[in-house]
Design a protein around this motif. Structure first.
Motif, PDB file in Angstrom:
ATOM      1  N   LEU A  16       1.159  -0.809   0.283  1.00 53.87           N
ATOM      2  CA  LEU A  16       0.087   0.484  -0.415  1.00 53.87           C
ATOM      3  C   LEU A  16       0.628   1.235  -0.390  1.00 53.87           C
ATOM      4  O   LEU A  16       0.673   2.293  -0.978  1.00 53.87           O
ATOM      5  CB  LEU A  16      -0.691  -0.165   1.299  1.00 53.87           C
ATOM      6  N   SER A  17       2.163   1.093   0.569  1.00 56.72           N
ATOM      7  CA  SER A  17       2.678   2.723   0.801  1.00 56.72           C
ATOM      8  C   SER A  17       3.348   2.962  -0.285  1.00 56.72           C
ATOM      9  O   SER A  17       3.590   3.955  -0.899  1.00 56.72           O
ATOM     10  CB  SER A  17       3.994   2.362   1.713  1.00 56.72           C
ATOM     11  N   ARG A  18       3.768   0.695  -1.406  1.00 58.22           N
ATOM     12  CA  ARG A  18       4.038   1.242  -2.725  1.00 58.22           C
ATOM     13  C   ARG A  18       3.093   2.330  -3.534  1.00 58.22           C
ATOM     14  O   ARG A  18       4.196   2.867  -4.698  1.00 58.22           O
ATOM     15  CB  ARG A  18       5.175   0.352  -2.917  1.00 58.22           C
ATOM     16  N   ALA A  19       1.965   2.347  -3.458  1.00 59.40           N
ATOM     17  CA  ALA A  19       1.295   2.456  -4.211  1.00 59.40           C
ATOM     18  C   ALA A  19       0.905   3.754  -3.830  1.00 59.40           C
ATOM     19  O   ALA A  19       1.070   4.478  -5.133  1.00 59.40           O
ATOM     20  CB  ALA A  19      -0.063   1.585  -4.393  1.00 59.40           C
ATOM     21  N   CYS A  20       0.708   4.639  -2.796  1.00 61.05           N
ATOM     22  CA  CYS A  20       0.856   5.324  -2.522  1.00 61.05           C
ATOM     23  C   CYS A  20       1.899   6.600  -3.238  1.00 61.05           C
ATOM     24  O   CYS A  20       1.671   7.397  -3.912  1.00 61.05           O
ATOM     25  CB  CYS A  20       0.984   5.719  -0.665  1.00 61.05           C
ATOM     26  N   ARG A  21       3.063   6.394  -2.939  1.00 63.50           N
ATOM     27  CA  ARG A  21       4.220   7.209  -3.130  1.00 63.50           C
ATOM     28  C   ARG A  21       4.164   6.701  -5.228  1.00 63.50           C
ATOM     29  O   ARG A  21       4.387   7.996  -5.919  1.00 63.50           O
ATOM     30  CB  ARG A  21       5.545   6.230  -3.349  1.00 63.50           C
ATOM     31  N   ALA A  22       3.924   5.372  -6.302  1.00 60.51           N
ATOM     32  CA  ALA A  22       3.655   5.353  -7.799  1.00 60.51           C
ATOM     33  C   ALA A  22       2.643   6.398  -7.481  1.00 60.51           C
ATOM     34  O   ALA A  22       2.926   7.160  -8.690  1.00 60.51           O
ATOM     35  CB  ALA A  22       2.942   4.818  -7.549  1.00 60.51           C
ATOM     36  N   VAL A  23       1.182   6.763  -7.154  1.00 63.47           N
ATOM     37  CA  VAL A  23       0.369   6.888  -7.069  1.00 63.47           C
ATOM     38  C   VAL A  23       0.395   8.944  -7.172  1.00 63.47           C
ATOM     39  O   VAL A  23       0.128   9.898  -8.523  1.00 63.47           O
ATOM     40  CB  VAL A  23      -0.712   6.576  -6.272  1.00 63.47           C
ATOM     41  N   GLN A  24       1.685   9.768  -6.539  1.00 65.75           N
ATOM     42  CA  GLN A  24       2.060  10.269  -5.906  1.00 65.75           C
ATOM     43  C   GLN A  24       3.139  11.099  -7.211  1.00 65.75           C
ATOM     44  O   GLN A  24       2.588  11.590  -7.766  1.00 65.75           O
ATOM     45  CB  GLN A  24       3.099  10.546  -4.651  1.00 65.75           C
TER      46      GLN A  24
ATOM     47  N   GLU B 208      -9.166   4.572   0.628  1.00 64.77           N
ATOM     48  CA  GLU B 208      -9.041   6.005   0.328  1.00 64.77           C
ATOM     49  C   GLU B 208      -7.318   7.006   0.173  1.00 64.77           C
ATOM     50  O   GLU B 208      -6.903   6.501   1.256  1.00 64.77           O
ATOM     51  CB  GLU B 208      -9.673   6.325   1.111  1.00 64.77           C
ATOM     52  N   LEU B 209      -6.485   7.277   0.018  1.00 66.08           N
ATOM     53  CA  LEU B 209      -5.547   8.309   0.172  1.00 66.08           C
ATOM     54  C   LEU B 209      -5.777   9.700   0.257  1.00 66.08           C
ATOM     55  O   LEU B 209      -6.639  10.151  -0.264  1.00 66.08           O
ATOM     56  CB  LEU B 209      -4.245   7.894  -1.135  1.00 66.08           C
TER      57      LEU B 209
ATOM     58  N   ILE C 292      -9.034   6.952  -8.491  1.00 68.59           N
ATOM     59  CA  ILE C 292      -7.877   5.987  -9.599  1.00 68.59           C
ATOM     60  C   ILE C 292      -7.824   4.994  -9.741  1.00 68.59           C
ATOM     61  O   ILE C 292      -8.747   4.656  -9.350  1.00 68.59           O
ATOM     62  CB  ILE C 292      -6.561   6.196  -8.687  1.00 68.59           C
ATOM     63  N   VAL C 293      -6.549   4.163 -10.256  1.00 69.87           N
ATOM     64  CA  VAL C 293      -6.758   2.748 -10.518  1.00 69.87           C
ATOM     65  C   VAL C 293      -5.855   2.102 -10.184  1.00 69.87           C
ATOM     66  O   VAL C 293      -4.722   3.197 -10.643  1.00 69.87           O
ATOM     67  CB  VAL C 293      -7.516   2.428 -12.229  1.00 69.87           C
ATOM     68  N   LEU C 294      -5.945   1.567  -9.068  1.00 65.22           N
ATOM     69  CA  LEU C 294      -3.965   0.831  -8.285  1.00 65.22           C
ATOM     70  C   LEU C 294      -3.628   0.187  -9.083  1.00 65.22           C
ATOM     71  O   LEU C 294      -4.402  -1.054 -10.662  1.00 65.22           O
ATOM     72  CB  LEU C 294      -4.600   0.403  -7.111  1.00 65.22           C
TER      73      LEU C 294
ATOM     74  N   ALA D 246       0.088  12.548  -1.288  1.00 61.44           N
ATOM     75  CA  ALA D 246      -0.552  11.440   0.102  1.00 61.44           C
ATOM     76  C   ALA D 246       0.145  11.747   1.301  1.00 61.44           C
ATOM     77  O   ALA D 246       1.417  11.454   1.334  1.00 61.44           O
ATOM     78  CB  ALA D 246      -1.084  10.060  -0.296  1.00 61.44           C
ATOM     79  N   ASP D 247      -0.842  11.879   2.275  1.00 57.97           N
ATOM     80  CA  ASP D 247      -0.274  11.650   3.334  1.00 57.97           C
ATOM     81  C   ASP D 247      -0.125  10.192   4.455  1.00 57.97           C
ATOM     82  O   ASP D 247      -0.168  10.020   5.794  1.00 57.97           O
ATOM     83  CB  ASP D 247      -0.590  12.697   4.170  1.00 57.97           C
ATOM     84  N   GLY D 248      -1.130  10.425   3.703  1.00 58.60           N
ATOM     85  CA  GLY D 248      -1.646   8.503   4.616  1.00 58.60           C
ATOM     86  C   GLY D 248      -3.367   7.601   3.546  1.00 58.60           C
ATOM     87  O   GLY D 248      -3.141   8.415   2.249  1.00 58.60           O
ATOM     88  N   HIS D 249      -3.438   6.665   4.024  1.00 64.98           N
ATOM     89  CA  HIS D 249      -4.457   5.687   3.821  1.00 64.98           C
ATOM     90  C   HIS D 249      -5.249   5.656   4.862  1.00 64.98           C
ATOM     91  O   HIS D 249      -4.569   4.893   6.048  1.00 64.98           O
ATOM     92  CB  HIS D 249      -3.825   4.922   2.252  1.00 64.98           C
TER      93      HIS D 249
END
Lengths: 145, 145
Positions: free
Chosen positions: A115-123, B136-137, B105-107, A130-133
DNA sequence: CTACGTGCAAACGGTTTGCACTAGA
DNA sequence: TCTAGTGCAAACCGTTTGCACGTAG
């Protein structure tokens, strides 16, 4: 247990220019005793000498001081409240569509990592910082099935 | 495009014993045009001849018929609405804490896979029957930073 | 003393409901 | 025709606010 928790809470409040008053401490203790997110109604029912307006005002203060967190809900029973993740540890929720209760769960480390990796990828991809999820599983709890 | 989408919606409504009326179709079209989750206020502002009570009643019907989904929010602007995941495709949301808007978004498939596996693991471990999940991010969108 | 916190009651605003009317099969 | 759906206005209820009082520093 956990006088250190109250100390941490007081520190966060004071850092934001607020006091750890009796009312705020009572609110926190009701929440700790429950061990799961509570609605405002539940807080008021379980706590002695908590008044509606002070609870709402204190939710604001405690949230701004990063002591609590509000969890949105579709149901008609209003917002739910839990300890901030920094204080309670990273976790997520099971949301029973039958009884409406939220149950805390901790995910395997590998899933959190993904999930953390996904947040960074989205960023990187979207520019959204993204500050959190928050992950919520919905379905039906064991006792409602 | 997507007359087949309207056909699918009609089928779901009829399966649940309901009609695909003009009002319901207008509601869906406003939502499709927006391409993101909308609040009830936004639905009413953008749609011609939508009345508050009918919108709320139709949200109930359309949600029960698995055409729409309601997304809870902490903000004071009420519930948000989007197409059901079966119709819109699996996706999640970025929640900007500044402007409050939700962005679809799509993951990556591998992350979805990890999430699905986590759901099944939770089911085995706790007995909670997970029908789905929502991620949710939260943070700040590019234009609010 | 002075600013922050609290409780009560009234106001606010999103959502729901009662009721008379309309439209779809 | 007959039931499902609609619109208006009022009710509902979770949340916020004004104001007077209490309390910590």
């Amino acid at each position: 247990m956990a006088d250190s928790l109250h100390d941490a809470i007081e520190a966060r409040l004071e850092q934001a220019g607020n006091r750890y008053t009796r009312g705020r401490r009572r609110l926190i203790e009701v929440l700790l005793e429950a061990g799961r997110p509570l609605t405002v109604r539940e807080l008021l029912e379980r706590g002695e000498r908590l008044s509606t307006s002070s609870v709402y005002r204190n939710l604001g203060v405690l949230e701004a001081s990063r002591v609590l967190r509000q969890i949105p809900s579709v149901g008609d029973d209003g917002v739910r409240v839990e300890l901030h993740e920094d204080l309670a540890g990273q976790h997520h929720h099971l949301d029973c569509s039958s009884c409406g209760q939220l149950i805390d769960i901790v995910l395997p480390a590998e899933v959190e990592l993904a999930l953390s990796r996904a947040c960074r990828a989205v960023q990187r991809a979207t520019g959204f910082r993204a500050d959190g999820h928050r992950l919520e599983l919905f379905g039906m709890c064991r006792s409602c099935q």
